[in-house]
Design a protein around this motif. Structure first.
Motif, mmCIF file in Angstrom:
data_model
loop_
_atom_site.group_PDB
_atom_site.id
_atom_site.type_symbol
_atom_site.label_atom_id
_atom_site.label_comp_id
_atom_site.label_asym_id
_atom_site.label_seq_id
_atom_site.Cartn_x
_atom_site.Cartn_y
_atom_site.Cartn_z
ATOM 1 N N ALA A 40 0.868 -1.120 0.102
ATOM 2 C CA ALA A 40 -0.016 0.148 -0.044
ATOM 3 C C ALA A 40 0.844 1.081 0.066
ATOM 4 N N GLN A 41 1.828 1.203 0.712
ATOM 5 C CA GLN A 41 2.787 2.391 0.785
ATOM 6 C C GLN A 41 3.473 2.645 -0.679
ATOM 7 N N LEU A 42 3.845 1.543 -1.207
ATOM 8 C CA LEU A 42 4.553 1.609 -2.644
ATOM 9 C C LEU A 42 3.126 2.173 -3.420
ATOM 10 N N ALA A 43 2.062 1.550 -3.536
ATOM 11 C CA ALA A 43 0.947 2.102 -4.392
ATOM 12 C C ALA A 43 0.391 3.377 -4.330
ATOM 13 N N GLY A 44 0.636 3.898 -3.019
ATOM 14 C CA GLY A 44 0.307 5.283 -2.675
ATOM 15 C C GLY A 44 1.119 6.544 -3.490
ATOM 16 N N GLU A 45 2.307 5.959 -3.981
ATOM 17 C CA GLU A 45 3.020 6.805 -4.899
ATOM 18 C C GLU A 45 2.887 6.940 -6.171
ATOM 19 N N HIS A 46 1.638 6.105 -6.500
ATOM 20 C CA HIS A 46 1.317 6.333 -7.948
ATOM 21 C C HIS A 46 -0.386 6.508 -8.124
ATOM 22 N N ASP A 47 -0.533 6.920 -9.161
ATOM 23 C CA ASP A 47 -1.929 7.589 -9.777
ATOM 24 C C ASP A 47 -2.875 6.231 -10.319
ATOM 25 N N ILE A 48 -2.336 5.329 -10.940
ATOM 26 C CA ILE A 48 -2.922 4.234 -11.417
ATOM 27 C C ILE A 48 -2.213 2.932 -10.943
ATOM 28 N N VAL A 49 -2.728 2.129 -10.352
ATOM 29 C CA VAL A 49 -1.987 0.820 -10.159
ATOM 30 C C VAL A 49 -3.057 -0.463 -10.748
ATOM 31 N N GLY A 50 -2.320 -1.463 -11.393
ATOM 32 C CA GLY A 50 -2.837 -2.833 -11.704
ATOM 33 C C GLY A 50 -2.157 -3.652 -10.865
ATOM 34 N N LEU A 51 -3.290 -4.577 -10.279
ATOM 35 C CA LEU A 51 -2.914 -5.751 -9.416
ATOM 36 C C LEU A 51 -3.123 -7.124 -9.918
ATOM 37 N N GLN A 52 -2.283 -8.018 -9.700
ATOM 38 C CA GLN A 52 -2.367 -9.309 -10.011
ATOM 39 C C GLN A 52 -2.126 -10.253 -8.937
ATOM 40 N N GLU A 53 -2.938 -11.317 -8.968
ATOM 41 C CA GLU A 53 -2.911 -12.286 -7.779
ATOM 42 C C GLU A 53 -3.195 -11.425 -6.500
ATOM 43 N N SER A 54 -4.166 -10.825 -6.566
ATOM 44 C CA SER A 54 -5.031 -10.046 -5.263
ATOM 45 C C SER A 54 -6.319 -10.833 -4.954
ATOM 46 N N ASP A 55 -6.064 -11.460 -3.648
ATOM 47 C CA ASP A 55 -7.001 -12.447 -3.096
ATOM 48 C C ASP A 55 -8.375 -11.248 -2.868
ATOM 49 N N PRO A 56 -9.597 -11.670 -3.604
ATOM 50 C CA PRO A 56 -10.694 -10.902 -3.397
ATOM 51 C C PRO A 56 -11.528 -11.231 -2.092
ATOM 52 N N GLY A 57 -10.984 -12.368 -1.162
ATOM 53 C CA GLY A 57 -11.665 -12.535 -0.036
ATOM 54 C C GLY A 57 -11.943 -14.011 -0.033
ATOM 55 N N SER A 58 -10.983 -14.781 0.567
ATOM 56 C CA SER A 58 -11.104 -16.155 0.829
ATOM 57 C C SER A 58 -10.264 -16.479 2.097
ATOM 58 N N TRP A 59 -10.264 -17.833 2.546
ATOM 59 C CA TRP A 59 -9.898 -18.285 3.774
ATOM 60 C C TRP A 59 -8.304 -17.629 3.747
ATOM 61 N N ARG A 60 -7.470 -17.827 2.843
ATOM 62 C CA ARG A 60 -5.921 -17.514 3.088
ATOM 63 C C ARG A 60 -5.677 -15.946 3.323
ATOM 64 N N SER A 61 -6.665 -15.204 3.130
ATOM 65 C CA SER A 61 -6.751 -13.568 3.149
ATOM 66 C C SER A 61 -7.518 -13.389 4.455
ATOM 67 N N GLY A 62 -7.975 -14.375 4.975
ATOM 68 C CA GLY A 62 -8.822 -13.794 6.208
ATOM 69 C C GLY A 62 -10.100 -13.215 5.785
ATOM 70 N N PHE A 63 -10.412 -13.816 4.721
ATOM 71 C CA PHE A 63 -11.748 -13.075 4.031
ATOM 72 C C PHE A 63 -11.594 -11.652 3.666
ATOM 73 N N THR A 64 -10.497 -11.079 3.456
ATOM 74 C CA THR A 64 -10.189 -9.622 3.166
ATOM 75 C C THR A 64 -10.073 -9.479 1.518
ATOM 76 N N ASN A 65 -10.790 -8.683 1.307
ATOM 77 C CA ASN A 65 -10.626 -8.421 -0.170
ATOM 78 C C ASN A 65 -9.490 -7.325 -0.402
ATOM 79 N N GLN A 66 -8.517 -8.015 -0.800
ATOM 80 C CA GLN A 66 -6.945 -7.126 -0.718
ATOM 81 C C GLN A 66 -7.091 -6.018 -1.540
ATOM 82 N N THR A 67 -7.619 -6.027 -2.897
ATOM 83 C CA THR A 67 -7.821 -4.704 -3.666
ATOM 84 C C THR A 67 -8.497 -3.692 -2.751
ATOM 85 N N HIS A 68 -9.478 -3.843 -2.140
ATOM 86 C CA HIS A 68 -10.239 -2.896 -1.311
ATOM 87 C C HIS A 68 -9.326 -2.289 -0.261
#
Length: 246
Positions: A40-68
């Motif tokens: 997030a600290q790295l992304a915050g230095e940019h205006d547009i960010v594209g993510l790959q392999e971002s977990d949208p909310g499952s067991w491994r991420s603690g049901f956290t939508n990582q993009t959000h």
């Protein structure tokens, strides 16, 4: 702009970690929240960010939508994601788009391939032919599937003169399957290869930010995305004024 395969916040610092830390790809542990905060600290230095392999909310991420989560932590007003692969409720993967500019439209498309679970996420900024189109994709490992996917993406982008295609391509740009993309669109091969994989000893340029010949980019560089097995790519891009207008 930034493109980052974040490996769902998991840590891989050597090849042996794929075996010894394989549990981190299905369990909600292993310092993922700390990794996400660094990303997030790295992304915050940019205006547009594209993510790959971002977990949208499952067991491994603690049901956290990582993009959000990254959008909130990095202060992005606009975000969207495209869930693709799912392994039951244990693990899931998505493309993500974070932006400080308000998109006029966001669309997602499943990509063809021998095995389903790949996609491309499109964000359109501004209106008319002078607007900007940003595509985020994560392509397959196999060359035959990649060719089908790149042909599909070429058809999507061929009518957009100001376009960016970023993501994890799983191949270098001089592979035969990339040729049709460059023939059918105004996207250009990068001026020089920037090695991004593996992150601990980069030897392959398989992550790319490709731009059309109407746009000028400068300062392409690879930067750590916490402890992902890929380095992220950062670039400065001059965009048409129309892309900044809603």
């Amino acid at each position: 702009m930034l493109s980052a395969n974040i490996q769902a916040g998991s840590s891989t610092r050597r090849y042996s970690d794929y075996a010894t830390r394989s549990w981190s790809h299905v369990l909600p542990a292993g310092g993922k929240r700390t990794s996400l905060d660094a990303i997030a600290q790295l992304a915050g230095e940019h205006d547009i960010v594209g993510l790959q392999e971002s977990d949208p909310g499952s067991w491994r991420s603690g049901f956290t939508n990582q993009t959000h989560y990254l959008a909130e932590r990095a202060g992005f007003d606009y975000w969207s994601h495209q869930p693709n692969r799912r392994v039951g409720s244990l693990a899931s993967s998505a493309n993500g788009l974070l932006s400080r500019l308000e998109p006029v439209e966001v669309a997602d498309h499943p990509l063809p391939g021998r095995i389903s679970g790949r996609g491309v996420l499109l964000g359109h900024f501004g209106t008319g032919t002078e607007g900007l189109t940003v595509a985020v994709a994560h392509l397959s490992l196999g060359a035959q599937s990649r060719k089908l996917q790149l042909d599909f993406i070429a058809e999507l982008l061929q009518d957009f003169p100001n376009a960016v295609l970023m993501g994890d391509f799983n191949c270098v740009v001089d592979r035969p399957e990339m040729a049709h993309l460059f023939r059918s669109t105004r996207l250009q091969p990068p001026a020089c290869a920037v090695h991004t994989f593996p992150s601990w000893k980069p030897q392959r340029a398989i992550d790319h930010i490709l731009v059309t010949d109407t746009l000028h980019c400068d300062g392409m560089r690879a930067v750590p995305a916490a402890f992902s097995d890929h380095l992220a790519l950062s670039v400065s891009l001059e965009v048409p004024e129309a892309a900044l207008q809603r």
